[in-house]
Design an enzyme around this catalytic site. Sequence first.
Site: not given
Lengths: 362, 362
Positions: A167, A196, A222, A248, A271, A298
Amino acid sequence: MKITSLTTACYRIPLPVPLSDSTHGRLTHFQLVTVQLRDDDGGEGLGYTYTVGHGGVAIRAVVERDLEPLLVGADSGDIDDLWDRMWRRLHYVGRGGMASFAISAVDIALWDLQARRQELPLWKMLGATMNQVPVYAGGIDLQFTEDELLRQTETFLEKGFRAIKMKVGRADLQEDLKRVAAMRKTLGPDFPLMADANMIWTVEQAITAARELRQYDLHWLEEPTAPDDFPGHARIANEGGIPIAAGENLHTHREFEMLIASGGVAFPEPDVANIGGITAWLRVAKLAEQSGLPVTSHGVHDLHVHLLAAVPNPSYLEYHGFGLNDFLVNPLPIANGFAVASDRPGHGVELDWDALQKHRET
Amino acid sequence: MKITSLTTACYRIPLPVPLSDSTHGRLTHFQLVTVQLRDDDGGEGLGYTYTVGHGGVAIRAVVERDLEPLLVGADSGDIDDLWDRMWRRLHYVGRGGMASFAISAVDIALWDLQARRQELPLWKMLGATMNQVPVYAGGIDLQFTEDELLRQTETFLEKGFRAIKMKVGRADLQEDLKRVAAMRKTLGPDFPLMADANMIWTVEQAITAARELRQYDLHWLEEPTAPDDFPGHARIANEGGIPIAAGENLHTHREFEMLIASGGVAFPEPDVANIGGITAWLRVAKLAEQSGLPVTSHGVHDLHVHLLAAVPNPSYLEYHGFGLNDFLVNPLPIANGFAVASDRPGHGVELDWDALQKHRET
């Protein structure tokens, strides 16, 4: 074969360790919504979706109150037609959002039922010739200390992962850069590393971050900004100079069309549990293919492993347990950087209903 | 003032006469979802949303399970902050769809509570100096015979309407043209007449229809195609040559941004009951104003009358009963082409709870 019954449930499941990302803050629970279909030939199918803690009871209500009357008595084999009928019935309150989650759970159950009837694992029914898919570990670790982050990385490597996502999106970009630098140093120059941001940045902030992050050779960055800011994604991709993954939080095919048409995404990531199930996921994968792009995933890796095995344009499968592993009879095996789709008929996911029972939402 | 309780309910209400349009087919019921807020100073607010027959129970579940815990104990006066918190909490399952319906009902209750506290009718609290708004009758009449259509028109005129909308989108465009021609002949050349296709056409079909309809001088052509096909709307507006109204099926501000930016809409029509309440409706009205466009409405005229009275860029208010009038203590008065917003504190809508009771969804 006619559908004879649906059994629907919602579970509120505590995460083994509270997770954190830039947008959702501290996550302590997720919700699992399950749909079990039966037909008049003794066939069964299991579908499910999940939330990050809210909306699960409503999704269950959509299945029970709005979809079940349409499904019971219908031919379980005509999935495209059932999908369109569910979509139309929910259109006024839908076109995305919880309607897409509910349709996802039902659609996954329909595909499972069909593959089990054919006694084929889903990946084989979908035409795949191999059941191994390159996989990455999705860390949900924004608030981890650097030590915790590196310890988690060690665990990922021991478990067989050969690609990792972390992250980013801390209040101070310098902290993000320091953490990414530490990860790159630990993993070496050729190891696929993704980051992400979970939609935290404005477009300008994302461009700044992307430019700074370029030196660490990320496989992708992301969700740099709001998921439906398609021109913003294009600017970040063009001016930031890093491949962007996103999707996602897109719940319709049309949104993927707009994102891809903008040029703002290199790795579309539908997703299957919120885009409208396997039917809708395959349509987005086809759209990506026609646009010359790979497709990634995802969540719900136990399902996506079949889908990525079956499409001609797969990228890495995301793996993160999200606490569901504790409730699976057969968690997805990982070895040497690959996930291996099950050979059991259907998607092969079997839930531990006894263990789930105490987490049931009334 | 702190919010102390919410009472939520969902009613399944039969329509006095089954209605029909090109997409939803025959509608026999609608669903009303109500939210009553109370605060620790004895204040009360009423909010509501509606569906065309599906999703209502799920929307009630969102309010009860996901929003109520956030609202109880919060300051009822900080509506913007509460709106943002509701939006963020539901983002993963939201960004439109049922989340927007649920937020709408709560947000309307918060505004009602605030206006009632100030002992002002909503239109006055919003800064309006007049409470009269030009109104049109929205006929839901696609399957009416031409005779029935003209009889309905007569009734509309007797009731005081001086602008009318009819449905189009029959399988044979020639039938649409014949019906619109009959209406234009009955109403005379200067009477504002709109037509609503409820998303039935492809972009090509819509362009063809728009070109044929031009001769009848429609005030607008509404929802000619899929609501989220923004480039398609632009083509229809440009190549069809008729002003386009659209937006009742858009559930986020971002979608209105994209529609307006495409150039495909002349009359944006947010619905306060599904765009996210008064807070979100006013933001879309401001966006329209900044883009040099008027704003119109969809459904729930008892609420929209206040909003259109208060903005500098109002177009006609849509009026259609949708069966709710039978459950209102004071239905909206219409006279000489105008609707008159109530002088009661708040939005002034008072439901007949006794009459509703037998329609309650369990």
